[in-house]
Design a protein around this motif. Structure first.
Motif, mmCIF file in Angstrom:
data_model
loop_
_atom_site.group_PDB
_atom_site.id
_atom_site.type_symbol
_atom_site.label_atom_id
_atom_site.label_comp_id
_atom_site.label_asym_id
_atom_site.label_seq_id
_atom_site.Cartn_x
_atom_site.Cartn_y
_atom_site.Cartn_z
ATOM 1 N N GLU A 257 0.892 -0.923 0.403
ATOM 2 C CA GLU A 257 0.420 0.335 -0.043
ATOM 3 C C GLU A 257 0.471 1.956 0.442
ATOM 4 O OE1 GLU A 257 -3.001 2.300 2.173
ATOM 5 O OE2 GLU A 257 -3.243 0.234 3.340
ATOM 6 N N VAL A 258 2.266 1.147 0.883
ATOM 7 C CA VAL A 258 2.771 2.297 0.988
ATOM 8 C C VAL A 258 3.638 2.304 -0.197
ATOM 9 C CG1 VAL A 258 5.190 3.333 1.911
ATOM 10 C CG2 VAL A 258 3.182 2.188 3.180
ATOM 11 N N LEU A 259 3.719 1.684 -1.285
ATOM 12 C CA LEU A 259 4.856 1.263 -2.655
ATOM 13 C C LEU A 259 3.871 2.195 -4.082
ATOM 14 C CD1 LEU A 259 6.104 -1.967 -2.626
ATOM 15 C CD2 LEU A 259 7.412 0.596 -2.192
ATOM 16 N N SER A 260 2.357 1.496 -3.740
ATOM 17 C CA SER A 260 1.865 2.509 -4.490
ATOM 18 C C SER A 260 1.048 3.239 -3.885
ATOM 19 C CB SER A 260 0.274 1.241 -4.241
ATOM 20 O OG SER A 260 0.413 -0.224 -4.617
ATOM 21 N N ARG A 261 1.176 4.056 -3.637
ATOM 22 C CA ARG A 261 0.713 6.031 -2.402
ATOM 23 C C ARG A 261 1.965 6.508 -3.078
ATOM 24 N NH1 ARG A 261 -2.728 7.401 1.482
ATOM 25 N NH2 ARG A 261 -4.067 6.059 2.068
ATOM 26 N N ALA A 262 3.379 6.258 -3.231
ATOM 27 C CA ALA A 262 4.741 6.467 -3.586
ATOM 28 C C ALA A 262 5.398 6.120 -5.425
ATOM 29 C CB ALA A 262 5.612 6.164 -2.760
ATOM 30 N N GLY A 263 3.475 5.410 -5.860
ATOM 31 C CA GLY A 263 3.829 5.732 -7.644
ATOM 32 C C GLY A 263 4.721 4.533 -7.662
ATOM 33 N N VAL A 264 5.054 2.827 -6.260
ATOM 34 C CA VAL A 264 6.193 2.166 -7.402
ATOM 35 C C VAL A 264 5.220 0.653 -7.839
ATOM 36 C CG1 VAL A 264 7.825 0.613 -6.286
ATOM 37 C CG2 VAL A 264 7.324 3.170 -5.838
ATOM 38 N N ASP A 265 5.393 0.032 -8.842
ATOM 39 C CA ASP A 265 4.423 -0.898 -8.806
ATOM 40 C C ASP A 265 5.653 -2.349 -8.329
ATOM 41 O OD1 ASP A 265 4.301 -3.183 -10.867
ATOM 42 O OD2 ASP A 265 3.168 -2.031 -12.130
ATOM 43 N N ALA A 266 4.600 -2.739 -7.214
ATOM 44 C CA ALA A 266 5.533 -3.791 -6.226
ATOM 45 C C ALA A 266 6.268 -4.769 -7.497
ATOM 46 C CB ALA A 266 4.174 -4.331 -5.389
ATOM 47 N N ARG A 267 4.837 -5.173 -8.465
ATOM 48 C CA ARG A 267 5.559 -6.215 -8.762
ATOM 49 C C ARG A 267 6.292 -5.745 -9.917
ATOM 50 N NH1 ARG A 267 1.357 -8.880 -13.282
ATOM 51 N NH2 ARG A 267 -0.023 -9.131 -10.795
ATOM 52 N N TRP A 268 6.775 -5.357 -10.356
ATOM 53 C CA TRP A 268 8.388 -4.126 -11.286
ATOM 54 C C TRP A 268 9.738 -4.813 -9.931
ATOM 55 C CZ3 TRP A 268 10.973 0.399 -9.497
ATOM 56 C CH2 TRP A 268 12.618 0.060 -10.646
ATOM 57 N N LEU A 269 8.919 -4.126 -8.463
ATOM 58 C CA LEU A 269 9.940 -3.750 -7.966
ATOM 59 C C LEU A 269 10.430 -5.452 -7.408
ATOM 60 C CD1 LEU A 269 11.108 -1.872 -6.016
ATOM 61 C CD2 LEU A 269 9.778 -2.286 -4.090
ATOM 62 N N GLY A 270 9.596 -6.160 -7.439
ATOM 63 C CA GLY A 270 9.896 -8.151 -6.967
ATOM 64 C C GLY A 270 11.023 -8.644 -7.881
ATOM 65 N N GLU A 271 10.361 -8.274 -8.764
ATOM 66 C CA GLU A 271 11.698 -8.800 -10.256
ATOM 67 C C GLU A 271 12.903 -8.196 -10.381
ATOM 68 O OE1 GLU A 271 9.084 -8.082 -13.560
ATOM 69 O OE2 GLU A 271 7.509 -8.938 -13.088
ATOM 70 N N ARG A 272 12.875 -6.855 -9.660
ATOM 71 C CA ARG A 272 14.355 -5.995 -9.987
ATOM 72 C C ARG A 272 14.954 -6.554 -8.573
ATOM 73 N NH1 ARG A 272 16.364 -1.607 -12.014
ATOM 74 N NH2 ARG A 272 16.747 -0.485 -10.554
ATOM 75 N N ALA A 273 14.081 -6.838 -7.153
ATOM 76 C CA ALA A 273 14.745 -7.411 -5.656
ATOM 77 C C ALA A 273 14.973 -9.178 -6.491
ATOM 78 C CB ALA A 273 13.571 -7.686 -5.207
#
Length: 200
Positions: free
Chosen positions: A173-189
């Protein structure tokens, strides 16, 4: 004479996850991830929260782990995420107070035939007091990811990937509020974890 202010005993932080010892979950964290867990406990205590939740974990990850910070798309995006995280106690996070974070994430089910490492993850019912169900699931997910690579210790990137995979948790929810795509971030991680493991 100088007046001395009475010393107020420090309150204990929320209980650690699982028992301590060589076979405890915390023995399977890298130094960086152990620092993240300690930071999340302190933040929960400072915020007056009864449980460590996934937003506490995300906040501590971003502040403490350089590998995690590198996954984000530059400084401005990272600054925006941190900006939302620090607003927790005065803004949107107020509605979380007094409630239990339970996104419904399914706990990791280990398959002995597939998991290379046979150390136990942890039983949430045994020593997980002080942690939200979603935070417990994220920690389990981090350890499970390390298992699948054949590594004993989980990294901060493992935890970030586990958080990002739970679309209903507070961290996402925090990531979404900040405009970060969680799926993209997870793949990068996960990509960065694979790269780091290659050089170990």
């Amino acid at each position: 004479m100088q007046n001395r202010t009475p010393r107020i005993p420090e309150q204990p932080a929320p209980n650690p996850v699982g028992p301590h010892g060589p076979d405890s979950p915390e023995a399977r964290f890298t130094v960086e991830l152990a620092t993240v867990v300690t930071g999340a406990r302190r933040r929960a205590l400072r915020d007056g929260d009864r449980q460590i939740d996934t937003a506490h974990l995300l906040h501590s990850l971003v502040e403490s782990d350089p590998e995690v910070r590198e996954v984000f798309d530059g400084g401005p995006q990272l600054a925006k995420v941190l900006g939302y995280l620090v607003q927790r106690s005065i803004g949107y996070g107020l509605r979380w107070q007094g409630s239990v974070e339970d996104s419904g994430a399914v706990p990791v089910v280990r398959d002995p035939a597939r998991d290379p490492v046979q150390d136990p993850v942890w039983e949430p019912a045994a020593g997980a007091e002080g942690w939200s169900p979603s935070a417990v699931a994220a920690m389990e997910g981090a350890l499970h990811r390390a298992d699948l690579r054949g590594e004993r210790r989980a990294r901060g990137l493992d935890l970030l990937a586990a958080l990002a995979a739970d679309g209903e948790c507070r961290a996402v929810e925090v990531l979404s509020r900040a405009g970060v795509d969680a799926r993209w971030l997870g793949e990068r991680a996960e990509e960065r974890t694979a790269e780091a493991s290659w050089w170990v």
